[in-house]
Every structure is written in C-alpha cells, then in structure tokens.
Design an enzyme around this catalytic site. Structure first.
Site, short mmCIF file in Angstrom:
data_model
loop_
_atom_site.label_atom_id
_atom_site.label_comp_id
_atom_site.label_asym_id
_atom_site.label_seq_id
_atom_site.Cartn_x
_atom_site.Cartn_y
_atom_site.Cartn_z
N GLY A 179 -5.32 -5.79 -2.71
CA GLY A 179 -4.03 -5.39 -3.26
C GLY A 179 -2.90 -5.56 -2.26
O GLY A 179 -3.12 -5.89 -1.09
N VAL B 180 -0.97 -3.35 -0.81
CA VAL B 180 -1.06 -2.43 0.33
C VAL B 180 -2.28 -2.77 1.18
O VAL B 180 -2.22 -2.70 2.42
CB VAL B 180 -1.10 -0.96 -0.15
N ARG C 39 -2.60 14.61 -2.99
CA ARG C 39 -1.43 15.00 -2.20
C ARG C 39 -1.09 16.48 -2.29
O ARG C 39 -0.66 17.08 -1.31
CB ARG C 39 -0.21 14.17 -2.64
N CYS D 32 5.87 6.85 -1.28
CA CYS D 32 6.69 5.99 -0.41
C CYS D 32 8.12 6.52 -0.25
O CYS D 32 8.67 6.52 0.87
CB CYS D 32 6.71 4.57 -0.95
N GLN E 266 14.59 1.63 -5.94
CA GLN E 266 13.24 1.23 -5.57
C GLN E 266 12.93 -0.20 -6.00
O GLN E 266 13.09 -0.58 -7.16
CB GLN E 266 12.22 2.21 -6.15
N SER F 252 8.35 -4.07 -5.34
CA SER F 252 7.14 -3.92 -4.54
C SER F 252 6.45 -2.59 -4.78
O SER F 252 5.24 -2.47 -4.59
CB SER F 252 7.48 -4.06 -3.05
N GLY F 253 7.22 -1.57 -5.20
CA GLY F 253 6.62 -0.27 -5.46
C GLY F 253 5.59 -0.28 -6.55
O GLY F 253 4.75 0.61 -6.65
N LYS G 120 7.42 14.28 -7.44
CA LYS G 120 6.70 14.08 -6.17
C LYS G 120 7.64 14.33 -4.99
O LYS G 120 7.25 14.94 -3.99
CB LYS G 120 6.16 12.64 -6.09
N HIS H 199 12.66 -0.07 -0.21
CA HIS H 199 13.36 0.93 -1.02
C HIS H 199 14.59 1.44 -0.29
O HIS H 199 14.60 1.56 0.94
CB HIS H 199 12.44 2.11 -1.31
#
Length: 336
Positions: free
Chosen positions: A10, A12, A98, A128, A155, A158-159, A212, A240
């Site tokens: 992926g 990341v 998280r 992020c 954003q 890419s997010g 978040k 971002h």
C-alpha cells in the site's frame, strides 16, 4: 533487530520502505507481509530484493521485534494477537486501537514516554491530521495552556491511498479530454472541486475524521483542550494543510509564537509575508517536518492566535511518525 511491515504494497507500506532506508533504521532483517493479492511481489530494500509473504495466523512473527502495520483497521484487529503473541511491538497505523485506554497513542514530538506503557504491546499511530496539528500545538502549549482550537483541514487525495491519487490524476486528464469522469474513491469528482466530507457522518453532524481530531488531540496531549474541526478533501495530490485558530490562557505575541515554532521539535518556520513565503503542499511533499506560516493575532480575541500548517500526510502523517516511535524505543533501550 527484525522488523516487519504488514501491508507492504500500500501507499503507506511503500513509504515505510523509503523512510526506513532514508533514516538508516538499525535493522538486521526486514520481512514484508501482505494480502493474497500482494503476496509474491518483490520490493528492493538496501539493494536487496524482498518477497512479500502472505499474512497468516501462524508463527511468522515469532522472532519479530517491531511490526509496522498499515493494512486497515479490520486486519489490525484480526491479527493483533498473532503479531504480538511472541513479544513483537505492533505500531499500528489504523484507527482500530487509537482510543483504547490500554493502548498508547503517540506522537514522538509530543508524548514519547507514553510508548513505554503498552500492556498489549500495541502502540497506535494517530490520524494524519491530528499528528501534524499536535506537533504545532505542542510548541505553544509549552508557553501557555491551549484552551480551544478551531481547525479547517485541506486534505490531499493521498489521504485516501494510492488509488485515490491515481484517480485524481485520471480525473484531470478526463476533464481536459472531455471524457466521462471516473469516480470511485470519493463520493464526488475531486478534480476542480472540494468535498466537505471525510469519512462518514456521526449523530452530532461531525464526520468521524473530525471527531478523531477532537478525541485524539485530548488523549495525546493529556489535556482538556477543546477541538472543533472541519475536514475537507481538496484536489491536491499529496500533503495536508490546516488552518488553525487557538485560544490560550494568556495572550501570546506574534514574536513569542514565531520563536516557539522556530524552536519546536519537528517544525520548520516558513513565515515571511513580505516575500510571499508560506507553506504550500505542492512544494513540501516528501518532506519530514511540519511547516508553519501565516502566524497572526486573532482580531476578535486577545488570547487568540491563528496560523497555517502543511505536512506530508503519507510521511509524517503516517510512516515517519511510526518509525520515529520505534527509534525512540530503541534509543531508550525499551525494545530489541
């Protein structure tokens, strides 16, 4: 030191490979894991080809010291016990853990010590947008307590991953060629557009992405800080941006804020309005730090301060933050 990357194919996962090589991370062996679609692919690391292994419930993690996981929340939940069973530290990039009370949520510039207390041997990487914001907030929090934050995010594609980046490329080409526009990764066409929704809506009208930022910031900073966010997808490819307004317990002057940002860990001050110098995502993709500019006093509140930040979502917003956590654990001899 044996290191694993779960989700190696992926966006990341690929960034993990680059960051580990760039930083000359002290590992002796790197093992790559992926889904049935990715298994068998080969990637080069430090001049050596490594084949992606199929992620399975077996003993493949028996001798792994650190596992960087970035294959989605469902995979993290399913494989957490398999990964950590023999003592591997799982540094997870998904949202799965998280807000769990017994799992630390860590940004090394802000709360590195939290990584030392990990009852389940899992450390969560924050969202992020939260990561880059708290790196900037920490510089001001060191001066005076931040009571309130209003933030609007801008954003990049890419997010939403590598496929979303490709879709944005394709959409621009399709529009310019007067072709039908392909829309798969987002609810609407992103090219030449803004989409004021990231993730699904909750009952209070905020999206999960926005919530978040509220919840994670409080956990990371161990603070009663109030955060109100508006998250927007913009047709930038990578990195971002965030427009941030804060209210502090005492007034902070522009000069004081600039000095704090200039000396802040993980920050680069880029703030020269006279020369039109300020952070922009086009020019900061692939960079490690969070860049800060457009610093100014709020006109309506004596204790208000406004500024603009830009950070690479795939790098500092994901892979780099996780690698920095591992580096901290190695530095304090808490692993390996």
């Amino acid at each position: 030191m044996r290191v694993a990357i779960v989700g190696a194919s992926g966006a990341v996962g690929q960034e993990f490979l680059r960051v580990l090589e760039e930083r000359n991370f002290p590992l002796d062996e790197l093992v790559l894991f992926g889904s049935s679609r990715s298994a068998g692919r080969k990637y080069t690391f430090r001049g050596k080809e490594i084949e992606v292994k199929l992620l399975q419930h077996n003993d493949d993690f028996k001798d792994i010291d650190i596992a960087f996981t970035s294959a989605g929340g469902s995979i993290s939940l399913e494989y957490a016990d398999t990964i950590t069973k023999y003592g591997a530290v799982m540094i997870d990039n998904s949202s799965a853990f998280r807000m769990e009370n017994d799992i630390p949520l860590v940004v090394p510039e802000v709360n590195p010590e939290d990584a030392l207390n990990r009852p389940r041997n899992i450390i969560a990487n924050p969202n992020c947008t939260t990561i880059q914001m708290v790196v900037a907030l920490k510089a001001i929090e060191n001066l005076t307590h931040i009571k309130r934050v209003h933030v609007s995010t801008y954003q990049a594609a890419s997010g939403a991953g590598a496929a979303a980046m490709q879709e944005l490329h394709d959409q621009y080409r399709q529009v310019l060629n007067h072709e039908p526009v392909t829309v798969n990764k987002f609810a609407y066409q992103l090219a030449y557009n803004l989409i004021p929704q990231i993730d699904s809506f909750t009952d209070n009208g905020y999206t999960k992405e926005e919530m978040k930022m509220y919840n994670e910031t409080r956990k990371i900073m161990h603070s009663d800080i109030q955060v109100s966010a508006m998250c927007v997808r913009v047709p930038a490819l990578r990195s971002h941006s965030e427009s941030i307004w804060i209210e502090t317990e005492r007034p902070v002057s522009i000069e004081e804020a600039r000095e704090a940002f200039d000396k802040g860990d993980g920050l680069i001050l880029m703030d020269n309005p006279a020369k039109q110098e300020y952070p922009m995502p086009l020019f900061l993709a692939g960079k490690d730090p969070v860049y800060v500019g457009r610093i100014r006093k709020d006109l309506t509140n004596e204790n208000g301060l406004a500024f603009w930040i830009v950070g690479d979502q795939i790098k500092k917003g994901a892979a780099l933050n996780a690698v920095q956590i591992a580096e901290y654990l190695i530095k304090v001899k808490n692993i390996g």
